[in-house]
Write an enzyme that holds these catalytic residues in place. Structure first.
Site, short mmCIF file in Angstrom:
data_model
loop_
_atom_site.label_atom_id
_atom_site.label_comp_id
_atom_site.label_asym_id
_atom_site.label_seq_id
_atom_site.Cartn_x
_atom_site.Cartn_y
_atom_site.Cartn_z
N GLY A 1 0.79 -1.22 0.00
CA GLY A 1 0.00 0.00 0.00
C GLY A 1 0.82 1.28 0.00
N GLU B 1 -4.33 -3.88 -6.61
CA GLU B 1 -3.31 -4.92 -6.42
C GLU B 1 -3.93 -6.17 -5.81
OE1 GLU B 1 0.78 -2.37 -5.79
OE2 GLU B 1 -0.53 -2.63 -4.08
N LYS C 1 13.13 -5.25 3.08
CA LYS C 1 11.71 -5.46 3.40
C LYS C 1 11.51 -6.69 4.30
CE LYS C 1 10.56 -2.25 0.29
NZ LYS C 1 10.22 -2.57 -1.07
C1 5RP Z 1 1.91 -0.06 -3.91
C2 5RP Z 1 2.59 -1.18 -3.23
C3 5RP Z 1 3.99 -1.45 -3.59
O1 5RP Z 1 4.06 -2.72 -4.13
C4 5RP Z 1 4.84 -1.36 -2.37
O2 5RP Z 1 4.68 -0.07 -1.82
C5 5RP Z 1 6.30 -1.61 -2.68
O3 5RP Z 1 6.80 -0.57 -3.45
P1 5RP Z 1 8.30 -0.50 -3.87
O4 5RP Z 1 8.56 -1.68 -4.74
O5 5RP Z 1 8.42 0.81 -4.60
O6 5RP Z 1 9.15 -0.54 -2.62
O7 5RP Z 1 2.04 -1.87 -2.42
O8 5RP Z 1 0.61 0.09 -3.41
#
Ligand code: 5RP
Length: 218
Positions: A93, A101, A119
């Site tokens: 999110g 998504e 992450k």
């Molecule tokens: C968007 C998301 C993205 O997948 C999440 O924020 C990861 O983003 P990033 O790959 O830029 O770190 O959930 O709603």
């Protein structure tokens, strides 16, 4: 440029086959996947159709030469990023695209989460994100507080006022923990009137983590 994100994307690319309908998530990690997929299609002369999860990804897919189609029920594989990954669930999110998504990722026969190693850090934290109907947001804020969360209305960076999603809704970033069973918690959040969707994703096929050198399954 992030080698870790690109490596995670490379890991998911191995599962793409000729003729597939592929759900394309949103965010910077997915952007690598979209670019690599476009190249793979050209180099290997395979045909793939994408189902996009945001206006952002639609633009990227077109740039990469990937034809897109609306969601008509069938998605063979979805590939999407995450803000936090755990064995039981991922939090999403960050880009505010969580509703489309979740629809596309959960509709897929196989959903692969791709993320850089940061992450997966057990000490990393991220708010629980909920998309809400604008009319309801003050009510939902109170309901979130009752669940022990600290919600905040997301505001725009280059526009005054609240972020408005691709579905014309608002976003609440709720600081706090996923409580108990993640699948049940995900359902509890969605049961609040006004909540359109939440960023707890407890249903996926595999998680692929990338670092500077390689990718591996989490
Ligand atoms: C968007 C998301 C993205 O997948 C999440 O924020 C990861 O983003 P990033 O790959 O830029 O770190 O959930 O709603």
């Amino acid at each position: 440029m992030s080698a870790a994100k690109e490596n995670a994307a490379k890991g998911a690319l191995e599962y793409v086959e000729d003729g597939m309908i592929v759900g394309l998530g949103s965010g910077t990690t997915t952007a690598y996947f979209v670019e690599l997929l476009g190249k793979k299609m050209k180099e290997e002369k395979i045909s793939v159709v994408g189902v996009v999860t945001s206006f952002d990804t639609e633009i990227l897919a077109k740039k990469a030469g990937i034809p897109v189609m609306p969601l008509d029920g069938k998605v063979n594989l979805a590939v999407d990023g995450a803000d936090i990954v755990k064995k039981e669930y991922v939090l999403k999110g960050g880009g505010g695209a969580l509703t489309r998504e979740k629809i596309v990722d959960y509709a897929a026969e196989k959903f692969i989460v791709i993320a850089d190693e940061a992450k997966a850090d057990p000490n990393a934290t991220y708010p629980i994100v909920v998309e809400v109907v604008p009319f309801s947001y003050l009510y939902v804020i109170e309901e979130m507080k009752k669940l022990g969360l600290e919600p905040e209305l997301r505001v725009g960076g280059k526009k005054l006022g609240p972020v408005v999603t691709d579905n014309s809704n608002f976003i609440l970033d709720c600081v706090g923990e996923v409580k108990g069973d993640a699948t049940e918690f995900e359902k509890t959040l969605n049961a609040i009137p006004g909540v359109v969707e939440n960023g707890v994703f407890s249903k996926f096929w595999k998680i692929i983590i990338g670092n500077e050198k390689e990718f591996y399954e989490f």
